[in-house]
Scaffold this motif. Sequence first.
Motif, short mmCIF file in Angstrom:
data_model
loop_
_atom_site.label_atom_id
_atom_site.label_comp_id
_atom_site.label_asym_id
_atom_site.label_seq_id
_atom_site.Cartn_x
_atom_site.Cartn_y
_atom_site.Cartn_z
N ALA A 27 0.83 -1.20 0.00
CA ALA A 27 0.00 0.00 0.00
C ALA A 27 0.87 1.26 0.00
O ALA A 27 0.54 2.26 -0.66
CB ALA A 27 -0.93 -0.01 1.21
N TRP A 28 1.97 1.22 0.75
CA TRP A 28 2.89 2.36 0.78
C TRP A 28 3.51 2.59 -0.59
O TRP A 28 3.66 3.73 -1.05
CB TRP A 28 3.97 2.12 1.82
N THR A 29 3.87 1.52 -1.28
CA THR A 29 4.44 1.63 -2.62
C THR A 29 3.43 2.25 -3.58
O THR A 29 3.77 3.14 -4.37
CB THR A 29 4.86 0.25 -3.14
N LEU A 30 2.18 1.81 -3.53
CA LEU A 30 1.16 2.34 -4.42
C LEU A 30 0.88 3.82 -4.14
O LEU A 30 0.64 4.60 -5.06
CB LEU A 30 -0.13 1.53 -4.29
N SER A 31 0.92 4.21 -2.87
CA SER A 31 0.71 5.63 -2.55
C SER A 31 1.86 6.48 -3.11
O SER A 31 1.63 7.59 -3.59
CB SER A 31 0.57 5.81 -1.04
N GLY A 32 3.09 5.96 -3.06
CA GLY A 32 4.22 6.69 -3.63
C GLY A 32 4.13 6.78 -5.14
O GLY A 32 4.45 7.83 -5.74
N PHE A 33 3.67 5.71 -5.78
CA PHE A 33 3.48 5.72 -7.23
C PHE A 33 2.41 6.74 -7.61
O PHE A 33 2.57 7.49 -8.59
CB PHE A 33 3.09 4.31 -7.68
N ALA A 34 1.34 6.79 -6.83
CA ALA A 34 0.27 7.75 -7.10
C ALA A 34 0.75 9.19 -6.91
O ALA A 34 0.39 10.09 -7.68
CB ALA A 34 -0.94 7.46 -6.20
N ARG A 35 1.56 9.42 -5.87
CA ARG A 35 2.10 10.77 -5.66
C ARG A 35 2.96 11.21 -6.84
O ARG A 35 2.95 12.38 -7.24
CB ARG A 35 2.90 10.83 -4.36
N HIS A 36 3.72 10.27 -7.37
CA HIS A 36 4.55 10.59 -8.54
C HIS A 36 3.68 10.96 -9.73
O HIS A 36 4.00 11.91 -10.48
CB HIS A 36 5.44 9.38 -8.89
N LEU A 37 2.56 10.25 -9.93
CA LEU A 37 1.68 10.52 -11.06
C LEU A 37 0.85 11.79 -10.84
O LEU A 37 0.37 12.40 -11.80
CB LEU A 37 0.75 9.33 -11.29
N GLY A 38 0.65 12.14 -9.56
CA GLY A 38 -0.17 13.29 -9.26
C GLY A 38 -1.66 12.99 -9.29
O GLY A 38 -2.48 13.92 -9.33
N ARG A 39 -2.01 11.73 -9.24
CA ARG A 39 -3.41 11.29 -9.27
C ARG A 39 -3.45 9.83 -8.84
O ARG A 39 -2.41 9.17 -8.76
CB ARG A 39 -3.98 11.42 -10.68
N PRO A 40 -4.64 9.29 -8.54
CA PRO A 40 -4.73 7.87 -8.20
C PRO A 40 -4.21 7.00 -9.35
O PRO A 40 -4.53 7.24 -10.52
CB PRO A 40 -6.24 7.66 -7.97
N ALA A 41 -3.40 6.02 -9.02
CA ALA A 41 -2.81 5.15 -10.04
C ALA A 41 -3.82 4.13 -10.52
O ALA A 41 -4.57 3.55 -9.74
CB ALA A 41 -1.58 4.44 -9.46
N ARG A 42 -3.83 3.90 -11.84
CA ARG A 42 -4.73 2.95 -12.46
C ARG A 42 -3.96 1.78 -13.03
O ARG A 42 -2.73 1.83 -13.17
CB ARG A 42 -5.55 3.63 -13.55
N LEU A 43 -4.69 0.74 -13.42
CA LEU A 43 -4.06 -0.46 -13.94
C LEU A 43 -3.29 -0.17 -15.23
O LEU A 43 -2.21 -0.74 -15.46
CB LEU A 43 -5.12 -1.53 -14.19
N ASP A 44 -3.81 0.72 -16.06
CA ASP A 44 -3.11 1.01 -17.32
C ASP A 44 -1.86 1.85 -17.11
O ASP A 44 -1.13 2.13 -18.07
CB ASP A 44 -4.05 1.67 -18.33
N ASP A 45 -1.59 2.28 -15.86
CA ASP A 45 -0.32 2.95 -15.56
C ASP A 45 0.83 1.97 -15.42
O ASP A 45 2.00 2.38 -15.36
CB ASP A 45 -0.44 3.76 -14.27
N LEU A 46 0.51 0.68 -15.37
CA LEU A 46 1.55 -0.34 -15.29
C LEU A 46 2.10 -0.58 -16.70
O LEU A 46 1.78 -1.56 -17.38
CB LEU A 46 1.00 -1.63 -14.69
#
Length: 305
Positions: A27-46
Amino acid sequence: MYLSALLDRYTCEHPYGISPGYHSQLAWTLSGFARHLGRPARLDDLAPQTVNGWIAHMQDRLRPASVRSQRGNLLALWRWAYEVELTEVPPLRVRRLRAVRRAPQAWTIGEMLALVEAAAAVPGCFPFSDRPRGLWWESLVRCAYDSALRLGDLLALRWADVARGQVTQHKTGDTVYFGLRNATRALVVREAELSGGGVLWPLWARREAFYGAFRQVVRSAGIRPGSFRWIRRTAVTQLERVRPGAGTILAGHRQRATTESYYLDRSQVFGVILPPWESGSPDQSGLVLPAACRSGTPAAGPGGA
């Protein structure tokens, strides 16, 4: 699909189940990924380009070990999503990271004594309890140094384990034996009375809160910054100074190479010690030889006895 929903599904459908601690890491990794994107991360961001950009961003800000850990967490979710056909993009062409192994560092005896004093000086009691924080921290730090147990094994200890002087390591399944100094045992007895037969050091919050509180204790001690693992390294290193090879037994390692690669602070263990050996006489570097090195007795630790 948002990656947070993917994590929930991964947790529910994992064939072996995942621990709460690992779930928190993901969960911490996903929150960091979302912060980098500037929005909630989606599956197509992989996708390789997006993930590689995130990794490059982390390399500018975080330690290599942290980057490797975060990368591995996201790839674990990505691989699973590809295996169950939630995405058609395979987890390939992701930036590889060269392993960087830093030389192990440990505190000196002086720093360890300062840490014990700072732990004992923590004020107040835990929420909804009359358990003193200072007693909790001092007894835990002393026991960690005397036994060289991993944090997870320490937090699962009960008085019966201390009385037997042995515990089964959660990480390896091996049995290790340990002893406590009289001063340490006296504090642990007080903790045992407060625990009522339960674990000696129950956590008052999540592990992240524990780590933050320990960093505060380290800062108040005025010593070099270090994690709780540094106590285990310090115990192994100080024993190796006076009894080479014994650190491997104390740590419960199966291989000597593990001790040397990850726990021995070579700047303390393999320092050059030159004559004369007389008590109080400085060597050629101008430093007074430790009494333990002159006499061959075990290194003194917190509590003395």
